[in-house]
Design a protein around this motif. Structure first.
Motif, PDB file in Angstrom:
ATOM      1  N   ALA A 189       0.853  -1.190   0.000  1.00 49.04           N
ATOM      2  CA  ALA A 189       0.000   0.000   0.000  1.00 49.04           C
ATOM      3  C   ALA A 189       0.886   1.236   0.000  1.00 49.04           C
ATOM      4  O   ALA A 189       1.805   1.347   0.805  1.00 49.04           O
ATOM      5  CB  ALA A 189      -0.907  -0.011   1.226  1.00 49.04           C
ATOM      6  N   GLU A 190       0.599   2.161  -0.902  1.00 48.20           N
ATOM      7  CA  GLU A 190       1.338   3.424  -0.937  1.00 48.20           C
ATOM      8  C   GLU A 190       1.008   4.230   0.320  1.00 48.20           C
ATOM      9  O   GLU A 190      -0.027   4.040   0.947  1.00 48.20           O
ATOM     10  CB  GLU A 190       0.940   4.227  -2.175  1.00 48.20           C
ATOM     11  CG  GLU A 190       1.357   3.582  -3.483  1.00 48.20           C
ATOM     12  CD  GLU A 190       2.862   3.432  -3.597  1.00 48.20           C
ATOM     13  OE1 GLU A 190       3.569   4.429  -3.350  1.00 48.20           O
ATOM     14  OE2 GLU A 190       3.335   2.319  -3.883  1.00 48.20           O
ATOM     15  N   ARG A 191       1.879   5.187   0.626  1.00 53.23           N
ATOM     16  CA  ARG A 191       1.692   5.939   1.872  1.00 53.23           C
ATOM     17  C   ARG A 191       0.356   6.688   1.929  1.00 53.23           C
ATOM     18  O   ARG A 191      -0.282   6.716   2.995  1.00 53.23           O
ATOM     19  CB  ARG A 191       2.880   6.887   2.077  1.00 53.23           C
ATOM     20  CG  ARG A 191       2.908   7.496   3.466  1.00 53.23           C
ATOM     21  CD  ARG A 191       4.255   8.098   3.776  1.00 53.23           C
ATOM     22  NE  ARG A 191       4.209   8.882   5.001  1.00 53.23           N
ATOM     23  CZ  ARG A 191       4.761  10.078   5.133  1.00 53.23           C
ATOM     24  NH1 ARG A 191       5.436  10.608   4.129  1.00 53.23           N
ATOM     25  NH2 ARG A 191       4.669  10.730   6.262  1.00 53.23           N
ATOM     26  N   GLN A 196      -4.782   7.107   4.897  1.00 51.41           N
ATOM     27  CA  GLN A 196      -6.251   7.089   4.948  1.00 51.41           C
ATOM     28  C   GLN A 196      -6.733   6.021   5.923  1.00 51.41           C
ATOM     29  O   GLN A 196      -7.627   6.251   6.738  1.00 51.41           O
ATOM     30  CB  GLN A 196      -6.842   6.835   3.557  1.00 51.41           C
ATOM     31  CG  GLN A 196      -8.366   6.858   3.584  1.00 51.41           C
ATOM     32  CD  GLN A 196      -8.996   6.555   2.231  1.00 51.41           C
ATOM     33  OE1 GLN A 196      -8.328   6.112   1.304  1.00 51.41           O
ATOM     34  NE2 GLN A 196     -10.291   6.810   2.124  1.00 51.41           N
ATOM     35  N   ALA A 197      -6.112   4.838   5.831  1.00 49.84           N
ATOM     36  CA  ALA A 197      -6.528   3.745   6.721  1.00 49.84           C
ATOM     37  C   ALA A 197      -6.237   4.098   8.174  1.00 49.84           C
ATOM     38  O   ALA A 197      -7.054   3.837   9.067  1.00 49.84           O
ATOM     39  CB  ALA A 197      -5.809   2.454   6.328  1.00 49.84           C
ATOM     40  N   LEU A 198      -5.081   4.723   8.437  1.00 48.98           N
ATOM     41  CA  LEU A 198      -4.731   5.069   9.814  1.00 48.98           C
ATOM     42  C   LEU A 198      -5.651   6.165  10.346  1.00 48.98           C
ATOM     43  O   LEU A 198      -6.041   6.152  11.512  1.00 48.98           O
ATOM     44  CB  LEU A 198      -3.270   5.530   9.895  1.00 48.98           C
ATOM     45  CG  LEU A 198      -2.211   4.488   9.521  1.00 48.98           C
ATOM     46  CD1 LEU A 198      -0.816   5.113   9.613  1.00 48.98           C
ATOM     47  CD2 LEU A 198      -2.288   3.265  10.413  1.00 48.98           C
ATOM     48  N   ALA A 309       4.291  -3.326  14.130  1.00 44.04           N
ATOM     49  CA  ALA A 309       3.905  -1.988  13.655  1.00 44.04           C
ATOM     50  C   ALA A 309       4.509  -1.665  12.303  1.00 44.04           C
ATOM     51  O   ALA A 309       4.089  -0.720  11.645  1.00 44.04           O
ATOM     52  CB  ALA A 309       4.314  -0.925  14.678  1.00 44.04           C
ATOM     53  N   GLN A 310       5.509  -2.444  11.889  1.00 47.11           N
ATOM     54  CA  GLN A 310       6.147  -2.183  10.593  1.00 47.11           C
ATOM     55  C   GLN A 310       5.543  -3.027   9.481  1.00 47.11           C
ATOM     56  O   GLN A 310       5.945  -2.900   8.328  1.00 47.11           O
ATOM     57  CB  GLN A 310       7.655  -2.467  10.702  1.00 47.11           C
ATOM     58  CG  GLN A 310       8.365  -1.491  11.622  1.00 47.11           C
ATOM     59  CD  GLN A 310       9.782  -1.936  11.925  1.00 47.11           C
ATOM     60  OE1 GLN A 310      10.028  -3.108  12.186  1.00 47.11           O
ATOM     61  NE2 GLN A 310      10.712  -1.009  11.875  1.00 47.11           N
ATOM     62  N   SER A 311       4.602  -3.887   9.833  1.00 43.13           N
ATOM     63  CA  SER A 311       3.999  -4.765   8.834  1.00 43.13           C
ATOM     64  C   SER A 311       2.721  -4.133   8.289  1.00 43.13           C
ATOM     65  O   SER A 311       1.725  -3.989   8.996  1.00 43.13           O
ATOM     66  CB  SER A 311       3.673  -6.124   9.460  1.00 43.13           C
ATOM     67  OG  SER A 311       2.750  -6.819   8.645  1.00 43.13           O
ATOM     68  N   GLN A 312       2.775  -3.758   7.037  1.00 37.99           N
ATOM     69  CA  GLN A 312       1.597  -3.131   6.419  1.00 37.99           C
ATOM     70  C   GLN A 312       0.349  -3.995   6.564  1.00 37.99           C
ATOM     71  O   GLN A 312      -0.722  -3.505   6.899  1.00 37.99           O
ATOM     72  CB  GLN A 312       1.832  -2.937   4.923  1.00 37.99           C
ATOM     73  CG  GLN A 312       2.819  -1.876   4.574  1.00 37.99           C
ATOM     74  CD  GLN A 312       2.762  -1.548   3.096  1.00 37.99           C
ATOM     75  OE1 GLN A 312       1.883  -2.012   2.368  1.00 37.99           O
ATOM     76  NE2 GLN A 312       3.694  -0.745   2.646  1.00 37.99           N
ATOM     77  N   GLU A 313       0.514  -5.262   6.257  1.00 37.29           N
ATOM     78  CA  GLU A 313      -0.677  -6.116   6.269  1.00 37.29           C
ATOM     79  C   GLU A 313      -1.223  -6.259   7.677  1.00 37.29           C
ATOM     80  O   GLU A 313      -2.434  -6.188   7.889  1.00 37.29           O
ATOM     81  CB  GLU A 313      -0.364  -7.479   5.646  1.00 37.29           C
ATOM     82  CG  GLU A 313      -0.062  -7.332   4.175  1.00 37.29           C
ATOM     83  CD  GLU A 313      -0.036  -8.668   3.448  1.00 37.29           C
ATOM     84  OE1 GLU A 313       0.706  -8.741   2.469  1.00 37.29           O
ATOM     85  OE2 GLU A 313      -0.726  -9.607   3.859  1.00 37.29           O
ATOM     86  N   PHE A 314      -0.329  -6.432   8.636  1.00 41.44           N
ATOM     87  CA  PHE A 314      -0.797  -6.578  10.018  1.00 41.44           C
ATOM     88  C   PHE A 314      -1.528  -5.311  10.463  1.00 41.44           C
ATOM     89  O   PHE A 314      -2.615  -5.370  11.025  1.00 41.44           O
ATOM     90  CB  PHE A 314       0.378  -6.864  10.953  1.00 41.44           C
ATOM     91  CG  PHE A 314      -0.040  -7.107  12.366  1.00 41.44           C
ATOM     92  CD1 PHE A 314      -0.562  -8.337  12.748  1.00 41.44           C
ATOM     93  CD2 PHE A 314       0.048  -6.104  13.314  1.00 41.44           C
ATOM     94  CE1 PHE A 314      -0.983  -8.559  14.047  1.00 41.44           C
ATOM     95  CE2 PHE A 314      -0.367  -6.318  14.620  1.00 41.44           C
ATOM     96  CZ  PHE A 314      -0.882  -7.547  14.978  1.00 41.44           C
ATOM     97  N   VAL A 315      -0.933  -4.157  10.188  1.00 42.03           N
ATOM     98  CA  VAL A 315      -1.515  -2.906  10.687  1.00 42.03           C
ATOM     99  C   VAL A 315      -2.791  -2.560   9.930  1.00 42.03           C
ATOM    100  O   VAL A 315      -3.842  -2.302  10.518  1.00 42.03           O
ATOM    101  CB  VAL A 315      -0.505  -1.744  10.563  1.00 42.03           C
ATOM    102  CG1 VAL A 315      -1.147  -0.428  10.963  1.00 42.03           C
ATOM    103  CG2 VAL A 315       0.729  -2.025  11.412  1.00 42.03           C
ATOM    104  N   LEU A 316      -2.699  -2.558   8.599  1.00 41.93           N
ATOM    105  CA  LEU A 316      -3.826  -2.014   7.826  1.00 41.93           C
ATOM    106  C   LEU A 316      -5.023  -2.955   7.801  1.00 41.93           C
ATOM    107  O   LEU A 316      -6.166  -2.506   7.744  1.00 41.93           O
ATOM    108  CB  LEU A 316      -3.367  -1.680   6.400  1.00 41.93           C
ATOM    109  CG  LEU A 316      -2.214  -0.671   6.311  1.00 41.93           C
ATOM    110  CD1 LEU A 316      -1.892  -0.364   4.867  1.00 41.93           C
ATOM    111  CD2 LEU A 316      -2.532   0.611   7.064  1.00 41.93           C
ATOM    112  N   TYR A 317      -4.762  -4.255   7.848  1.00 38.68           N
ATOM    113  CA  TYR A 317      -5.897  -5.185   7.864  1.00 38.68           C
ATOM    114  C   TYR A 317      -6.609  -5.218   9.211  1.00 38.68           C
ATOM    115  O   TYR A 317      -7.725  -5.707   9.297  1.00 38.68           O
ATOM    116  CB  TYR A 317      -5.432  -6.596   7.519  1.00 38.68           C
ATOM    117  CG  TYR A 317      -5.459  -6.924   6.038  1.00 38.68           C
ATOM    118  CD1 TYR A 317      -6.469  -6.435   5.213  1.00 38.68           C
ATOM    119  CD2 TYR A 317      -4.488  -7.733   5.469  1.00 38.68           C
ATOM    120  CE1 TYR A 317      -6.491  -6.736   3.862  1.00 38.68           C
ATOM    121  CE2 TYR A 317      -4.503  -8.037   4.119  1.00 38.68           C
ATOM    122  CZ  TYR A 317      -5.508  -7.530   3.318  1.00 38.68           C
ATOM    123  OH  TYR A 317      -5.538  -7.823   1.985  1.00 38.68           O
TER     124      TYR A 317
END
Lengths: 359, 158
Positions: A189-191, A196-198, A309-317
């Motif tokens: 996912a781009e920043r 937006q997700a955060l 916290a550095q894992s996009q999938e873990f955080v954003l999902y």
């Protein structure tokens, strides 16, 4: 995963909802809360519901809080559901937080910065002792003091560092951002998509993740470069007009977290930023968002990225509390057939195990 | 619309003036506008072209405050477009869900484009609204200023 349709609960459901309505109202001998009272006196709950509901409307958020009996995740869910009934007229011009009408602005990196440290209406420095005077209805508090406002500009701390070349510059861009309300999340996912997700993510989840980066799961060395809260104008350019107009103001909280960066093959050592921007007065959320935003940039900055916290999938999902609620709470739905098959399997396994033990 | 027919190139100043009053009307409540209109010349008859209708605008931020845009979240917005008998079209986009505010703002947008009405409506409605909004902003700025930390520097022993 399948669950079966079950009929026969209508009367029970009606009775349950009638009881819910009575519980919501509470003791009828007490005055009923108005939506306006919630908007005025529980303003930070309204802010949180607007942020996590990803829909700014104080009246709707206050109504959702009333309907949800103060359950803020349920209220965010109600607001998200309502927004799906409305058409989208436009996307705004990007908010100019540099031109914010400041109510609060603090920096932990510079004591004497242009514009100064402006505390605003903060819980900081309160003693966290319960104030029993509030338990008895009384006179409204005296008006807050006023002082002559200097017309001093409030330059961003990141701009001060950037002048010296010490802050990694953001690439100038007006590219239309991806929108996760229109396209499902895709990785990497781009920043802009991550932000937006955060911005609509659960405050508690992001707070815990941000905290984890401070405690060693992600190697963060953050400073609060700046937190600012106040009003920014929202501008759109309707095609029928052909020029930009202001359609109102939003209260937002912005956090610029300044982080060390040792440099890479292509970039000299410098500071990098984690960025948080949230509807309303939501400082804890903006700070947590900034910590997690910076952690998620680890891969693009060539850092080791192995913490949650550095894992996009873990955080954003997992940061969206409405989605998380849906999947966790679906476990309440009838799973009678699934469970029947599990039952039979366990009975067979037990029978086999007991028989083998006896032999 | 009628302005464009009257003048060869009115766009920059005319659109700057419209931008100004539209922004002020967007921040004013229906009640505030209505009470000021009582002392103003009556508004011309109008016909609705579109709305008033409520929808959403996606508010955007910029990453790092000054980088690429991202979608922050939506806000409710109500819009309305009307026409006067002379064909002048007025538009309004106002944050929130007040259909009455959007319609009256659209009528004012059209009426303010009429050179014959502009001065009196600016004086009776727009300027008092702008003054009230500036006063609210000034009050917040003054309260913020009172919370600005004045550091004392301790004299150091040498």
């Amino acid at each position: 995963m399948a669950y079966v349709a079950v009929k026969g609960g209508e009367a029970a459901i009606d009775a349950a909802h009638a009881w819910l309505a009575e519980e919501r109202r509470g003791d009828p001998a007490l005055p009923e809360l108005t939506v306006e009272q919630i908007g005025q006196q529980l303003g930070l709950a309204v802010d949180r519901v607007m942020a996590e509901g990803a829909c700014h409307d104080r009246g709707l958020a206050a109504l959702a809080i009333k309907q949800a009996r103060g359950d803020l995740i349920e209220a965010a869910f109600l607001l998200r559901a309502y927004r799906t009934t409305l058409p989208r007229f436009a996307g705004s011009e990007p908010l100019d937080t540099g031109a914010m009408r400041i109510r609060r602005r603090i920096s932990a990196t510079y004591k004497d910065l242009p514009g100064g440290q402006v505390l605003g209406p903060t819980f900081d420095y309160t003693h966290r002792l319960l104030d029993f005077a509030l338990a008895a209805a009384g006179e409204p508090p005296p008006p807050a003091p006023q002082a002559a406002a200097e017309a001093a500009s409030m330059p961003r701390v990141t701009g001060i560092l950037a002048q010296e070349g010490l802050m990694q510059a953001e690439a100038a861009s007006d590219a239309p951002p991806p929108d996760l309300t229109r396209e499902p999340l895709a990785f990497p996912a781009e920043r802009p998509l991550r932000l937006q997700a955060l911005a609509r993510g659960d405050e508690g989840f992001l707070l815990a993740l941000g905290y984890s980066t401070q405690r060693g799961y992600g190697n963060a060395h953050p400073f609060v470069g700046e937190i600012r809260m106040g009003e920014v104008a929202v501008e759109i350019t309707p095609p029928e007009l052909g020029f930009a107009i202001e359609i109102g103001d939003l209260t937002v909280t912005e956090c610029q977290m300044v982080n060390q960066f040792a440099g890479s093959k292509t970039e000299p050592p410098q500071f990098t930023r984690g960025y948080g921007l949230v509807f309303g007065h939501a400082e804890r959320k903006a700070m947590a968002m900034a910590l997690v935003d910076r952690a998620l940039r680890g891969a693009e900055l060539g850092e080791e990225a192995d913490a949650p916290a550095q894992s996009q999938e873990f955080v954003l999902y997992h940061c969206d509390n409405v989605e998380a609620t849906g999947f966790v709470e679906h476990l309440k739905l009838p799973h009678y057939v699934d469970f029947q098959s599990e039952l039979e399997k366990i009975r067979q396994l037990r029978a086999t195990a007991l028989r083998e033990a006896a032999e | 619309m009628s302005l464009a027919a009257d003048a060869p190139n009115p766009a920059p100043t005319a659109s700057a003036a419209r931008r100004c009053w539209m922004g002020i009307l967007a921040r004013a409540s229906r009640a505030e506008i209505a009470s000021l209109l009582q002392a103003a010349p009556p508004l011309p008859a109008h016909r609705r072209l579109r709305g008033p209708e409520t929808g959403l605008v996606m508010a955007r931020g910029r990453q790092g405050g000054d980088g690429a845009p991202f979608n922050l979240g939506e806000l409710t917005v109500t819009r309305c477009s009307i026409t006067l008998d002379d064909g002048t079209v007025g538009h309004a986009y106002v944050a929130g869900r007040d259909a009455g505010q959007a319609e009256i703002a659209a009528v004012l947008d059209a009426a303010l484009q009429d050179p014959g009405r502009q001065a009196s409506l600016l004086a009776a409605v727009i300027e008092p609204l702008a003054a009230a909004q500036a006063a609210r902003a000034a009050r917040d700025a003054a309260r913020a200023a009172a919370t600005r930390v004045q550091f004392f520097t301790m004299a150091t022993m040498r």
